[in-house]
Design a protein around this motif. Structure first.
Motif, PDB file in Angstrom:
ATOM      1  N   ASP A   1       4.751  14.857 -10.855  1.00 20.18           N
ATOM      2  CA  ASP A   1       5.598  14.721 -12.045  1.00 20.18           C
ATOM      3  C   ASP A   1       7.060  14.466 -11.711  1.00 20.18           C
ATOM      4  OD1 ASP A   1       3.434  15.079 -13.753  1.00 20.18           O
ATOM      5  OD2 ASP A   1       3.664  17.258 -13.714  1.00 20.18           O
ATOM      6  N   ALA A   2       7.299  13.622 -10.721  1.00 20.17           N
ATOM      7  CA  ALA A   2       8.668  13.233 -10.372  1.00 20.17           C
ATOM      8  C   ALA A   2       9.168  12.211 -11.393  1.00 20.17           C
ATOM      9  CB  ALA A   2       8.706  12.634  -8.972  1.00 20.17           C
TER      10      ALA A   2
ATOM     11  N   ALA B   1      -1.941  12.482   1.284  1.00 18.56           N
ATOM     12  CA  ALA B   1      -2.327  13.566   0.385  1.00 18.56           C
ATOM     13  C   ALA B   1      -1.669  14.876   0.779  1.00 18.56           C
ATOM     14  CB  ALA B   1      -3.843  13.726   0.371  1.00 18.56           C
ATOM     15  N   ASN B   2      -1.322  15.045   2.031  1.00 19.02           N
ATOM     16  CA  ASN B   2      -0.672  16.268   2.489  1.00 19.02           C
ATOM     17  C   ASN B   2       0.774  16.362   2.027  1.00 19.02           C
ATOM     18  OD1 ASN B   2      -2.983  17.095   3.806  1.00 19.02           O
ATOM     19  ND2 ASN B   2      -2.379  16.163   5.743  1.00 19.02           N
ATOM     20  N   VAL B   3       1.348  15.265   1.572  1.00 22.89           N
ATOM     21  CA  VAL B   3       2.738  15.244   1.124  1.00 22.89           C
ATOM     22  C   VAL B   3       2.894  15.982  -0.207  1.00 22.89           C
ATOM     23  CG1 VAL B   3       4.601  13.715   0.356  1.00 22.89           C
ATOM     24  CG2 VAL B   3       3.277  13.151   2.378  1.00 22.89           C
ATOM     25  N   GLU B   4       1.896  15.886  -1.077  1.00 19.16           N
ATOM     26  CA  GLU B   4       1.986  16.473  -2.412  1.00 19.16           C
ATOM     27  C   GLU B   4       2.265  17.980  -2.386  1.00 19.16           C
ATOM     28  OE1 GLU B   4      -1.465  15.257  -4.565  1.00 19.16           O
ATOM     29  OE2 GLU B   4      -1.107  13.160  -4.082  1.00 19.16           O
ATOM     30  N   PRO B   5       1.488  18.786  -1.624  1.00 18.28           N
ATOM     31  CA  PRO B   5       1.801  20.222  -1.606  1.00 18.28           C
ATOM     32  C   PRO B   5       3.177  20.527  -1.018  1.00 18.28           C
ATOM     33  CG  PRO B   5      -0.300  19.799  -0.516  1.00 18.28           C
ATOM     34  CD  PRO B   5       0.300  18.497  -0.893  1.00 18.28           C
ATOM     35  N   GLU B   6       3.607  19.730  -0.043  1.00 17.54           N
ATOM     36  CA  GLU B   6       4.934  19.933   0.543  1.00 17.54           C
ATOM     37  C   GLU B   6       6.017  19.677  -0.494  1.00 17.54           C
ATOM     38  OE1 GLU B   6       5.235  17.466   3.982  1.00 17.54           O
ATOM     39  OE2 GLU B   6       3.523  18.395   4.957  1.00 17.54           O
TER      40      GLU B   6
ATOM     41  N   ILE C   1      11.981   9.256   1.764  1.00 15.15           N
ATOM     42  CA  ILE C   1      11.924   8.987   0.339  1.00 15.15           C
ATOM     43  C   ILE C   1      12.534  10.154  -0.413  1.00 15.15           C
ATOM     44  CG2 ILE C   1      10.395   8.537  -1.604  1.00 15.15           C
ATOM     45  CD1 ILE C   1       8.438   7.370   0.469  1.00 15.15           C
ATOM     46  N   GLU C   2      13.351   9.830  -1.390  1.00 13.95           N
ATOM     47  CA  GLU C   2      13.969  10.853  -2.221  1.00 13.95           C
ATOM     48  C   GLU C   2      13.283  10.839  -3.590  1.00 13.95           C
ATOM     49  OE1 GLU C   2      18.354  11.945  -2.136  1.00 13.95           O
ATOM     50  OE2 GLU C   2      18.181  10.657  -3.909  1.00 13.95           O
ATOM     51  N   PHE C   3      12.610  11.941  -3.913  1.00 12.35           N
ATOM     52  CA  PHE C   3      11.959  12.101  -5.202  1.00 12.35           C
ATOM     53  C   PHE C   3      12.923  12.827  -6.129  1.00 12.35           C
ATOM     54  CE2 PHE C   3       8.461  11.641  -2.251  1.00 12.35           C
ATOM     55  CZ  PHE C   3       7.581  10.816  -2.931  1.00 12.35           C
ATOM     56  N   ARG C   4      13.065  12.322  -7.362  1.00 15.27           N
ATOM     57  CA  ARG C   4      13.970  12.927  -8.342  1.00 15.27           C
ATOM     58  C   ARG C   4      13.182  13.740  -9.359  1.00 15.27           C
ATOM     59  NH1 ARG C   4      15.475   7.877  -7.629  1.00 15.27           N
ATOM     60  NH2 ARG C   4      14.593   7.135  -9.579  1.00 15.27           N
TER      61      ARG C   4
ATOM     62  N   ARG D   1       0.837  -1.211   0.000  1.00 16.17           N
ATOM     63  CA  ARG D   1       0.000   0.000   0.000  1.00 16.17           C
ATOM     64  C   ARG D   1       0.870   1.259   0.000  1.00 16.17           C
ATOM     65  NH1 ARG D   1      -5.425   2.069   0.763  1.00 16.17           N
ATOM     66  NH2 ARG D   1      -5.103   4.165   1.538  1.00 16.17           N
ATOM     67  N   ALA D   2       1.959   1.243   0.778  1.00 14.31           N
ATOM     68  CA  ALA D   2       2.854   2.397   0.831  1.00 14.31           C
ATOM     69  C   ALA D   2       3.530   2.611  -0.522  1.00 14.31           C
ATOM     70  CB  ALA D   2       3.893   2.221   1.924  1.00 14.31           C
ATOM     71  N   VAL D   3       3.942   1.538  -1.172  1.00 14.72           N
ATOM     72  CA  VAL D   3       4.568   1.647  -2.498  1.00 14.72           C
ATOM     73  C   VAL D   3       3.575   2.242  -3.489  1.00 14.72           C
ATOM     74  CG1 VAL D   3       5.510   0.341  -4.440  1.00 14.72           C
ATOM     75  CG2 VAL D   3       6.182  -0.242  -2.119  1.00 14.72           C
ATOM     76  N   ARG D   4       2.340   1.771  -3.434  1.00  9.74           N
ATOM     77  CA  ARG D   4       1.301   2.287  -4.321  1.00  9.74           C
ATOM     78  C   ARG D   4       1.055   3.773  -4.072  1.00  9.74           C
ATOM     79  NH1 ARG D   4      -2.027  -1.732  -3.569  1.00  9.74           N
ATOM     80  NH2 ARG D   4      -3.098  -0.758  -1.815  1.00  9.74           N
ATOM     81  N   ASP D   5       0.991   4.156  -2.789  1.00 14.21           N
ATOM     82  CA  ASP D   5       0.770   5.560  -2.446  1.00 14.21           C
ATOM     83  C   ASP D   5       1.919   6.447  -2.928  1.00 14.21           C
ATOM     84  OD1 ASP D   5      -1.622   4.930  -1.267  1.00 14.21           O
ATOM     85  OD2 ASP D   5      -0.835   4.994   0.786  1.00 14.21           O
ATOM     86  N   VAL D   6       3.149   5.983  -2.747  1.00 11.45           N
ATOM     87  CA  VAL D   6       4.317   6.769  -3.179  1.00 11.45           C
ATOM     88  C   VAL D   6       4.340   6.882  -4.700  1.00 11.45           C
ATOM     89  CG1 VAL D   6       6.839   6.853  -3.224  1.00 11.45           C
ATOM     90  CG2 VAL D   6       5.650   6.240  -1.124  1.00 11.45           C
ATOM     91  N   ASN D   7       3.967   5.828  -5.400  1.00  8.74           N
ATOM     92  CA  ASN D   7       3.905   5.900  -6.863  1.00  8.74           C
ATOM     93  C   ASN D   7       2.867   6.920  -7.322  1.00  8.74           C
ATOM     94  OD1 ASN D   7       5.913   4.068  -7.560  1.00  8.74           O
ATOM     95  ND2 ASN D   7       4.527   2.322  -7.385  1.00  8.74           N
ATOM     96  N   VAL D   8       1.720   6.951  -6.657  1.00 13.70           N
ATOM     97  CA  VAL D   8       0.677   7.924  -6.995  1.00 13.70           C
ATOM     98  C   VAL D   8       1.174   9.338  -6.737  1.00 13.70           C
ATOM     99  CG1 VAL D   8      -1.599   8.785  -6.313  1.00 13.70           C
ATOM    100  CG2 VAL D   8      -1.251   6.346  -6.684  1.00 13.70           C
ATOM    101  N   ILE D   9       1.834   9.540  -5.603  1.00 17.02           N
ATOM    102  CA  ILE D   9       2.373  10.869  -5.280  1.00 17.02           C
ATOM    103  C   ILE D   9       3.413  11.286  -6.315  1.00 17.02           C
ATOM    104  CG2 ILE D   9       3.772  12.152  -3.614  1.00 17.02           C
ATOM    105  CD1 ILE D   9       2.355  10.472  -1.426  1.00 17.02           C
ATOM    106  N   ALA D  10       4.298  10.368  -6.677  1.00 15.03           N
ATOM    107  CA  ALA D  10       5.338  10.676  -7.666  1.00 15.03           C
ATOM    108  C   ALA D  10       4.719  11.047  -9.006  1.00 15.03           C
ATOM    109  CB  ALA D  10       6.285   9.496  -7.809  1.00 15.03           C
TER     110      ALA D  10
END
Length: 68
Positions: A17-18, A56-61, A32-35, A4-13
């Motif tokens: 547009d990472a 969902a709060n991670v995206e604006p940050e 997590i390091e986003f490139r 579930r965490a992997v899926r959530d991080v993929n959606v956030i990325a």
């Protein structure tokens, strides 16, 4: 890292547009390091979301960190 965490991080990325992401550390929190091209932004997230809006709060940050 749970599926579930992997899926959530993929959606956030995808949403921010990472170019990709890398798990740096996993304990109570995920580091997590986003490139983004030649830049990278590290983001701390809870391993287990405390509420439905936590991820969902991670995206604006991330957007704010990438633009600065």
């Amino acid at each position: 890292m749970k599926a579930r965490a992997v899926r959530d991080v993929n959606v956030i990325a995808d949403t921010v547009d990472a170019d990709g992401w890398t798990l740096v550390r996993e304990c109570r929190h995920l580091l997590i390091e986003f490139r983004f091209g030649d830049r990278a932004v590290r983001q701390v997230m809870a391993n287990i979301a405390s509420d439905r809006r936590a991820r969902a709060n991670v995206e604006p940050e991330l957007r704010k960190a990438f633009l600065s």
